[in-house]
Design an enzyme around this catalytic site. Structure first.
Site, PDB file in Angstrom:
ATOM      1  N   HIS A  35       0.837  -1.210   0.000  1.00 46.82           N
ATOM      2  CA  HIS A  35       0.000   0.000   0.000  1.00 46.82           C
ATOM      3  C   HIS A  35       0.871   1.258   0.000  1.00 46.82           C
ATOM      4  O   HIS A  35       0.452   2.311   0.459  1.00 46.82           O
ATOM      5  CB  HIS A  35      -0.978   0.010   1.187  1.00 46.82           C
ATOM      6  CG  HIS A  35      -2.130  -0.937   1.003  1.00 46.82           C
ATOM      7  ND1 HIS A  35      -3.338  -0.552   0.473  1.00 46.82           N
ATOM      8  CD2 HIS A  35      -2.248  -2.263   1.257  1.00 46.82           C
ATOM      9  CE1 HIS A  35      -4.155  -1.609   0.429  1.00 46.82           C
ATOM     10  NE2 HIS A  35      -3.505  -2.658   0.887  1.00 46.82           N
ATOM     11  N   ASP A  37       2.453   2.012  -3.054  1.00 47.08           N
ATOM     12  CA  ASP A  37       2.563   2.428  -4.465  1.00 47.08           C
ATOM     13  C   ASP A  37       1.706   3.650  -4.775  1.00 47.08           C
ATOM     14  O   ASP A  37       2.180   4.598  -5.406  1.00 47.08           O
ATOM     15  CB  ASP A  37       2.281   1.267  -5.436  1.00 47.08           C
ATOM     16  CG  ASP A  37       0.916   0.614  -5.279  1.00 47.08           C
ATOM     17  OD1 ASP A  37       0.215   0.916  -4.285  1.00 47.08           O
ATOM     18  OD2 ASP A  37       0.554  -0.203  -6.142  1.00 47.08           O
ATOM     19  N   GLY A 124      -6.847 -14.723  -9.068  1.00 43.15           N
ATOM     20  CA  GLY A 124      -7.500 -14.419  -7.798  1.00 43.15           C
ATOM     21  C   GLY A 124      -6.610 -14.634  -6.590  1.00 43.15           C
ATOM     22  O   GLY A 124      -7.067 -14.589  -5.457  1.00 43.15           O
ATOM     23  N   GLY A 126      -3.795 -12.779  -6.142  1.00 42.62           N
ATOM     24  CA  GLY A 126      -3.015 -11.563  -5.920  1.00 42.62           C
ATOM     25  C   GLY A 126      -1.613 -11.647  -6.495  1.00 42.62           C
ATOM     26  O   GLY A 126      -0.695 -10.973  -6.034  1.00 42.62           O
ATOM     27  N   LEU A 127      -1.418 -12.483  -7.520  1.00 45.54           N
ATOM     28  CA  LEU A 127      -0.094 -12.622  -8.146  1.00 45.54           C
ATOM     29  C   LEU A 127      -0.055 -11.954  -9.520  1.00 45.54           C
ATOM     30  O   LEU A 127       0.834 -12.191 -10.318  1.00 45.54           O
ATOM     31  CB  LEU A 127       0.293 -14.105  -8.243  1.00 45.54           C
ATOM     32  CG  LEU A 127       0.345 -14.841  -6.897  1.00 45.54           C
ATOM     33  CD1 LEU A 127       0.687 -16.313  -7.092  1.00 45.54           C
ATOM     34  CD2 LEU A 127       1.346 -14.180  -5.950  1.00 45.54           C
ATOM     35  N   SER A 128      -1.054 -11.120  -9.777  1.00 44.99           N
ATOM     36  CA  SER A 128      -1.058 -10.241 -10.952  1.00 44.99           C
ATOM     37  C   SER A 128      -1.198 -10.953 -12.284  1.00 44.99           C
ATOM     38  O   SER A 128      -0.483 -10.652 -13.237  1.00 44.99           O
ATOM     39  CB  SER A 128       0.197  -9.361 -10.972  1.00 44.99           C
ATOM     40  OG  SER A 128       0.194  -8.534  -9.859  1.00 44.99           O
ATOM     41  N   SER A 130      -3.646 -10.451 -14.238  1.00 48.03           N
ATOM     42  CA  SER A 130      -4.158  -9.453 -15.196  1.00 48.03           C
ATOM     43  C   SER A 130      -3.032  -8.568 -15.728  1.00 48.03           C
ATOM     44  O   SER A 130      -2.962  -8.307 -16.932  1.00 48.03           O
ATOM     45  CB  SER A 130      -5.273  -8.616 -14.573  1.00 48.03           C
ATOM     46  OG  SER A 130      -4.843  -7.993 -13.389  1.00 48.03           O
ATOM     47  N   ASP A 174       2.470  -3.653 -10.527  1.00 46.40           N
ATOM     48  CA  ASP A 174       2.264  -4.988 -11.101  1.00 46.40           C
ATOM     49  C   ASP A 174       2.723  -5.053 -12.551  1.00 46.40           C
ATOM     50  O   ASP A 174       3.401  -5.990 -12.978  1.00 46.40           O
ATOM     51  CB  ASP A 174       0.790  -5.386 -11.003  1.00 46.40           C
ATOM     52  CG  ASP A 174       0.292  -5.392  -9.570  1.00 46.40           C
ATOM     53  OD1 ASP A 174       1.133  -5.315  -8.650  1.00 46.40           O
ATOM     54  OD2 ASP A 174      -0.931  -5.467  -9.372  1.00 46.40           O
ATOM     55  N   TYR A 223     -10.076  -1.194   0.219  1.00 46.47           N
ATOM     56  CA  TYR A 223      -8.938  -0.617  -0.514  1.00 46.47           C
ATOM     57  C   TYR A 223      -9.194   0.867  -0.757  1.00 46.47           C
ATOM     58  O   TYR A 223      -8.332   1.712  -0.513  1.00 46.47           O
ATOM     59  CB  TYR A 223      -8.746  -1.374  -1.835  1.00 46.47           C
ATOM     60  CG  TYR A 223      -7.680  -0.812  -2.758  1.00 46.47           C
ATOM     61  CD1 TYR A 223      -6.350  -1.220  -2.642  1.00 46.47           C
ATOM     62  CD2 TYR A 223      -7.993   0.127  -3.740  1.00 46.47           C
ATOM     63  CE1 TYR A 223      -5.372  -0.711  -3.485  1.00 46.47           C
ATOM     64  CE2 TYR A 223      -7.021   0.643  -4.583  1.00 46.47           C
ATOM     65  CZ  TYR A 223      -5.717   0.219  -4.452  1.00 46.47           C
ATOM     66  OH  TYR A 223      -4.747   0.729  -5.283  1.00 46.47           O
TER      67      TYR A 223
END
Length: 382
Positions: A35, A37, A124, A126-128, A130, A174, A223
């Site tokens: 948190h 970035d 899903g 959280g390892l990016s 996308s 990411d 978030y």
């Protein structure tokens, strides 16, 4: 059959001619700097050996044809000469379309492409996955049409596509680590300047990612709340971002701030300092100091930023009890579930895996997923 072989075979089968290029872009894990970035701060991620792979070839017209091997070979086809709009039913298509649409605004000196996409970045978790897809698609066009874009520009293009076309808020980390990652290194990234410094990883150390498989529910709303609290803190100090506030300045007036905002600010300021120090500890091979910094980071996320959950804290405790001071472990990612990351001497990995397998499900009722990763190269031909 690996992803390159799989996508090349499928390309030839569906399109009836061979692909000219195969491109990969990796997922990532953030070792420390959570948190920070969107507060213009520092992060220390590394690319991992799970990636999106695209076999592709240029076309002599203005059509883009895409096959998603992981979604039953679903097809998307669109023209570069018509306005690119979102796809009604195929969410994966929107990542591809968004990247192409934003590329056109940067440099539209490219034509059509055929591509087949497959990936093994867990979704899903959280390892990016996308960001890996966005950077891979951007790199396809850059390589096939020799576009004068560097890795940072391809990363920014992917971030714009995700924020503006897909409609999901994210920082730049990411995409940047997927584009610029370096084998056997982490990257200390300054999220304000986008400057990145390669930090060598100690030899014989494994990057272990353990997915708690606790389904994140609050992540979107919470978030956004955290972002607002950080912006409130920056305004209090009359600074553009918390990056510009020193711990000394904060400590002098912390009691005047709203107590919750004060906790959020303290996390960001202390996490920035930890991240910069962590880069130098890693470079020196000081795994003990790195472990202390990771422990402090986790405690700060738990107590000041309040983004961990009992399942994640349980995982961290199990790993920490197994490795002692021979490495580090912390939650990684946005919070409220997701994964922990651990830096562990390779010879301790089996003991950690066994301890987690024996204790985590017994304590939480959830079965974890365990990944052992290597710091890997960023996007390019494979």
């Amino acid at each position: 059959m690996n992803l390159k072989e799989k996508t090349r075979a499928l390309f030839a089968e569906i399109f009836g001619y061979p692909a000219t290029h195969t491109i990969q872009a990796p997922g990532r894990v953030n070792l420390i700097g959570e948190h920070t970035d969107y507060n213009d701060g520092f992060v220390l991620p590394c690319a991992i050996d799970y990636q999106t792979v695209i076999s592709c070839a240029p076309r002599d017209d203005r059509t883009v044809r895409v096959i998603a091997a992981d979604y039953d070979n679903q097809v998307d086809e669109f023209s570069l000469d018509a306005p690119i709009v979102t796809h009604d039913s195929q969410q994966w298509s929107n990542y591809v379309r968004g990247v192409v649409k934003h590329l056109q605004q940067r440099n539209n000196a490219f034509g059509g492409v055929d591509m087949v996409i497959s990936g093994n970045v867990p979704q899903g978790a959280g390892l990016s996955s996308s960001a890996s897809l966005e950077v891979a698609v951007g790199t396809v066009f850059q390589q096939l049409y020799h576009l004068p874009l560097d890795g940072a520009q391809i990363a920014l293009n992917g971030q714009e596509a995700e924020n503006q076309f897909v409609g999901c808020n994210c920082g730049i980390m990411d995409q940047l680590i997927s584009a610029l990652g370096k084998k056997d290194h982490a990257l200390l990234i300054d999220c304000r300047t986008l400057g990145a410094k390669a930090v060598s990883m100690p030899k014989g150390v494994a990057v272990v990612i353990i997915n708690s498989n606790f389904k994140r529910t609050l992540v979107g709303s919470e978030y956004n709340t955290r972002r607002e609290q950080c912006e409130t803190g920056a305004r209090f100090f009359q600074q553009p971002a918390l990056r510009d506030v020193s711990l000394e300045a904060f400590n002098a007036v912390a009691s005047e701030l709203d107590p919750v905002v004060a906790k959020r600010v303290r996390h960001v300021l202390s996490e920035n300092a930890r991240t910069v120090e962590a880069a130098s500890a890693l470079e020196k091979g000081d795994l003990q100091r790195m472990g202390q910094l990771m422990a402090e980071s986790h405690a700060s996320m738990r107590d000041d930023f309040e983004i961990t959950v009992p399942q994640i804290d349980t995982l961290v405790d199990i790993v920490k009890a197994t490795i002692g001071d021979q490495g580090g472990v912390r939650m990684t990612g946005g919070g409220f579930g997701g994964c922990v990351v651990a830096l562990i001497p390779e010879d301790l990995v089996p003991a950690v895996q066994q301890a987690v397998a024996q204790q985590y499900e017994a304590k939480t009722g959830i079965k974890e997923t365990f990944y052992v990763c290597k710091p890997s190269q960023g996007a390019g031909q494979c």
